[in-house]
Design a protein around this motif. Structure first.
Motif, PDB file in Angstrom:
ATOM      1  N   GLU A 160       0.849  -1.199   0.000  1.00  0.00           N
ATOM      2  CA  GLU A 160       0.000   0.000   0.000  1.00  0.00           C
ATOM      3  C   GLU A 160       0.879   1.242   0.000  1.00  0.00           C
ATOM      4  OE1 GLU A 160      -2.251   2.431  -0.452  1.00  0.00           O
ATOM      5  OE2 GLU A 160      -3.751   1.048   0.370  1.00  0.00           O
ATOM      6  N   ASP A 161       0.678   2.125  -0.982  1.00  0.00           N
ATOM      7  CA  ASP A 161       1.527   3.315  -1.076  1.00  0.00           C
ATOM      8  C   ASP A 161       0.996   4.489  -0.252  1.00  0.00           C
ATOM      9  OD1 ASP A 161      -0.563   3.231  -3.104  1.00  0.00           O
ATOM     10  OD2 ASP A 161       0.209   5.172  -3.759  1.00  0.00           O
ATOM     11  N   GLU A 162      -0.295   4.461   0.064  1.00  0.00           N
ATOM     12  CA  GLU A 162      -0.833   5.574   0.850  1.00  0.00           C
ATOM     13  C   GLU A 162      -0.480   5.368   2.318  1.00  0.00           C
ATOM     14  OE1 GLU A 162      -4.416   5.084  -2.178  1.00  0.00           O
ATOM     15  OE2 GLU A 162      -5.007   5.359  -0.069  1.00  0.00           O
ATOM     16  N   ASP A 213      -2.897  -3.416  -2.597  1.00  0.00           N
ATOM     17  CA  ASP A 213      -3.528  -2.253  -3.212  1.00  0.00           C
ATOM     18  C   ASP A 213      -3.323  -2.346  -4.723  1.00  0.00           C
ATOM     19  OD1 ASP A 213      -4.791   0.227  -3.403  1.00  0.00           O
ATOM     20  OD2 ASP A 213      -2.886   1.296  -3.331  1.00  0.00           O
ATOM     21  N   MET A 242      -3.834   0.324  -7.058  1.00  0.00           N
ATOM     22  CA  MET A 242      -3.254   1.529  -7.629  1.00  0.00           C
ATOM     23  C   MET A 242      -1.945   1.867  -6.923  1.00  0.00           C
ATOM     24  SD  MET A 242      -5.364   2.308  -9.980  1.00  0.00           S
ATOM     25  CE  MET A 242      -5.023   4.019 -10.406  1.00  0.00           C
ATOM     26  N   LYS A 254     -12.299   0.621  -1.500  1.00  0.00           N
ATOM     27  CA  LYS A 254     -11.968   1.719  -0.585  1.00  0.00           C
ATOM     28  C   LYS A 254     -13.024   2.809  -0.712  1.00  0.00           C
ATOM     29  CE  LYS A 254      -6.909   1.470  -0.714  1.00  0.00           C
ATOM     30  NZ  LYS A 254      -5.724   2.198  -1.216  1.00  0.00           N
TER      31      LYS A 254
HETATM   32 CA    CA Z   1      -2.719   3.341  -3.855  1.00  0.00          CA
END
Ligand code: CA
Length: 227
Positions: free
Chosen positions: A7-9, A51, A53, A101
């Motif tokens: 997960e990048d967020e 995730d 994206m 999400k």
């Molecule tokens: Ca993302």
């Protein structure tokens, strides 16, 4: 149980990592697709929260490459878009479930637990053996020298963990988090009692003794040297 979050967020990643840790899982968090791909390919996880994206390698590519390499680790993917095509694509690529999400943590936790309960794909091994001790995973049965050993579900989980990590010294805290799905930092006596019971069933009346105490460190299961 060890989970990987890709997960990048940062906010979502922290939220997931903290929540899953508090729920008793061992959690690695990869903050981008490259790291996630690397971790997923080389390390054994019980489940991956992926995730879709991601800025570099997206979740689809990670999932495809995992499945193409024969890795059947359950994957729960997270999609920001409530698009039917996305869900279909994920499931076609071999994901096991998805969440749109934003989601609430309790729902994610429920999905994670369901996927873990559903267990491993049939292509994976269904029998574990050390010396004359055999665990039949699909039937949740243990035998020693051909004699059936009656185990509670916790005892079975504990024995399975020890066998899967044969030869490794497992600290009580790790055993607590993987078998009891909780943290027993303050009460490791629970583990000691469970080990004593398990040892009585697995080792009493049999040779060699497989379950060993490593003083001050934890427990290990192995065939003693020279056997
Ligand atoms: Ca993302």
């Amino acid at each position: 149980m060890k989970l990987l979050i890709v997960e990048d967020e940062v906010k979502t990643g922290e939220y997931l990592q903290q929540g899953l840790r508090e729920s008793g899982f061992v959690v690695d968090w990869a903050r981008n697709g490259l790291d996630g791909h690397h971790h997923a390919m080389i390390a054994p996880y019980d489940l991956i929260v992926l995730d879709v994206m991601l800025p570099d390698i997206d979740g689809w590519r990670i999932l495809r490459s995992l499945r193409e390499s024969g890795n059947d680790t359950p994957v729960l993917f997270l999609t920001a878009r409530d698009a039917v095509e996305d869900r279909v694509k994920g499931l076609e690529l071999g994901a096991d479930d998805y969440l749109v999400k934003p989601f609430v943590f309790t729902e994610l936790l429920a999905r994670v637990r369901t996927l873990l309960r559903r267990g491993r794909a049939p292509t994976q091994i269904d029998q574990l053996e050390v010396a004359d001790l055999v665990l039949d995973l699909p039937r949740r049965r243990a035998t020693r020298a051909g004699t059936r050993i009656n185990l509670s579900s916790k005892e079975f989980a504990l024995l399975e963990l020890l066998i899967r990590r044969q030869g490794e010294v497992l600290p009580r805290s790790l055993i607590a988090s993987q078998v009891w799905d909780m943290n027993f930092d303050s009460d490791t006596n629970v583990i000691d009692v469970a080990i004593r019971r398990l040892r009585a069933k697995v080792d009493d009346g049999f040779e060699p003794k497989l379950i060993q105490t490593v003083r001050g460190m934890g427990y290990t299961l192995d065939v003693p040297d020279g056997r």
